[in-house]
Design a protein around this motif. Structure first.
Motif, PDB file in Angstrom:
ATOM      1  N   TYR A  10      44.300  46.052  54.472  1.00  0.00           N
ATOM      2  CA  TYR A  10      44.093  46.246  55.909  1.00  0.00           C
ATOM      3  C   TYR A  10      44.049  47.723  56.273  1.00  0.00           C
ATOM      4  O   TYR A  10      43.073  48.210  56.815  1.00  0.00           O
ATOM      5  CB  TYR A  10      45.204  45.563  56.719  1.00  0.00           C
ATOM      6  N   CYS A  11      45.146  48.452  55.990  1.00  0.00           N
ATOM      7  CA  CYS A  11      45.254  49.843  56.445  1.00  0.00           C
ATOM      8  C   CYS A  11      44.903  50.857  55.364  1.00  0.00           C
ATOM      9  O   CYS A  11      44.744  52.033  55.650  1.00  0.00           O
ATOM     10  CB  CYS A  11      46.645  50.124  57.011  1.00  0.00           C
ATOM     11  N   GLY A  12      44.810  50.414  54.095  1.00  0.00           N
ATOM     12  CA  GLY A  12      44.432  51.306  53.005  1.00  0.00           C
ATOM     13  C   GLY A  12      45.565  52.157  52.446  1.00  0.00           C
ATOM     14  O   GLY A  12      45.366  52.863  51.467  1.00  0.00           O
ATOM     15  N   GLU A  13      46.744  52.073  53.049  1.00  0.00           N
ATOM     16  CA  GLU A  13      47.880  52.857  52.554  1.00  0.00           C
ATOM     17  C   GLU A  13      48.380  52.300  51.229  1.00  0.00           C
ATOM     18  O   GLU A  13      48.326  51.086  50.987  1.00  0.00           O
ATOM     19  CB  GLU A  13      49.029  52.832  53.565  1.00  0.00           C
ATOM     20  N   THR A  14      48.855  53.172  50.368  1.00  0.00           N
ATOM     21  CA  THR A  14      49.438  52.752  49.105  1.00  0.00           C
ATOM     22  C   THR A  14      50.875  52.320  49.347  1.00  0.00           C
ATOM     23  O   THR A  14      51.657  53.043  49.960  1.00  0.00           O
ATOM     24  CB  THR A  14      49.408  53.900  48.077  1.00  0.00           C
ATOM     25  N   ASP A  31      54.351  41.145  53.491  1.00  0.00           N
ATOM     26  CA  ASP A  31      53.889  42.007  54.573  1.00  0.00           C
ATOM     27  C   ASP A  31      53.765  43.446  54.105  1.00  0.00           C
ATOM     28  O   ASP A  31      54.612  43.937  53.353  1.00  0.00           O
ATOM     29  CB  ASP A  31      54.847  41.956  55.765  1.00  0.00           C
ATOM     30  N   CYS A  32      52.718  44.124  54.561  1.00  0.00           N
ATOM     31  CA  CYS A  32      52.536  45.549  54.275  1.00  0.00           C
ATOM     32  C   CYS A  32      53.703  46.318  54.890  1.00  0.00           C
ATOM     33  O   CYS A  32      54.103  46.079  56.028  1.00  0.00           O
ATOM     34  CB  CYS A  32      51.218  46.049  54.868  1.00  0.00           C
ATOM     35  N   ARG A  37      50.968  43.749  58.246  1.00  0.00           N
ATOM     36  CA  ARG A  37      50.063  42.598  58.164  1.00  0.00           C
ATOM     37  C   ARG A  37      50.290  41.868  56.847  1.00  0.00           C
ATOM     38  O   ARG A  37      50.690  42.470  55.853  1.00  0.00           O
ATOM     39  CB  ARG A  37      48.622  43.067  58.300  1.00  0.00           C
ATOM     40  N   PRO A  38      50.035  40.554  56.807  1.00  0.00           N
ATOM     41  CA  PRO A  38      50.313  39.757  55.608  1.00  0.00           C
ATOM     42  C   PRO A  38      49.275  39.967  54.500  1.00  0.00           C
ATOM     43  O   PRO A  38      48.077  39.800  54.726  1.00  0.00           O
ATOM     44  CB  PRO A  38      50.284  38.323  56.119  1.00  0.00           C
ATOM     45  N   ILE A  39      49.744  40.325  53.333  1.00  0.00           N
ATOM     46  CA  ILE A  39      48.890  40.555  52.168  1.00  0.00           C
ATOM     47  C   ILE A  39      49.080  39.392  51.203  1.00  0.00           C
ATOM     48  O   ILE A  39      50.209  39.031  50.875  1.00  0.00           O
ATOM     49  CB  ILE A  39      49.268  41.865  51.443  1.00  0.00           C
ATOM     50  N   GLY A  58      43.838  37.918  54.285  1.00  0.00           N
ATOM     51  CA  GLY A  58      43.640  36.480  54.462  1.00  0.00           C
ATOM     52  C   GLY A  58      42.221  36.072  54.769  1.00  0.00           C
ATOM     53  O   GLY A  58      41.901  34.888  54.742  1.00  0.00           O
ATOM     54  N   ASN A  59      41.341  37.034  55.044  1.00  0.00           N
ATOM     55  CA  ASN A  59      39.959  36.728  55.392  1.00  0.00           C
ATOM     56  C   ASN A  59      39.024  36.716  54.206  1.00  0.00           C
ATOM     57  O   ASN A  59      37.877  36.324  54.338  1.00  0.00           O
ATOM     58  CB  ASN A  59      39.449  37.745  56.426  1.00  0.00           C
ATOM     59  N   GLU A  60      39.498  37.179  53.037  1.00  0.00           N
ATOM     60  CA  GLU A  60      38.645  37.209  51.857  1.00  0.00           C
ATOM     61  C   GLU A  60      38.552  35.830  51.248  1.00  0.00           C
ATOM     62  O   GLU A  60      39.517  35.093  51.202  1.00  0.00           O
ATOM     63  CB  GLU A  60      39.203  38.197  50.825  1.00  0.00           C
ATOM     64  N   ALA A  61      37.386  35.488  50.748  1.00  0.00           N
ATOM     65  CA  ALA A  61      37.187  34.164  50.121  1.00  0.00           C
ATOM     66  C   ALA A  61      37.562  34.189  48.664  1.00  0.00           C
ATOM     67  O   ALA A  61      37.635  35.168  48.024  1.00  0.00           O
ATOM     68  CB  ALA A  61      35.750  33.721  50.276  1.00  0.00           C
TER      69      ALA A  61
END
Length: 61
Positions: A10-14, A31-32, A37-39, A58-61
């Protein structure tokens, strides 16, 4: 316990995840630590014991 760095989808942070490789293949949501956000995390353990950790939103297939 192994520690693995991943990029938040989502945010790209490591962020750093604690992964228990002795538990075998796993799928869970964490959660990040930055954006909360939920990873979706997928952990696989190879025959040689090496960990493969994938993170997706959660949006990736």
């Amino acid at each position: 316990m192994d520690f693995v760095d991943i990029a938040c989808p989502y945010c790209g942070e490591t962020i750093q995840l604690a992964v228990d490789g002795s538990a075998g293949a796993q799928r869970y949501v964490e959660d990040c630590q930055v954006c909360c956000r939920p990873i979706e995390v997928a952990v696989d353990v190879g025959a040689d014991g090496d960990l493969s950790v994938r993170a997706r939103d959660g949006n990736e297939a």
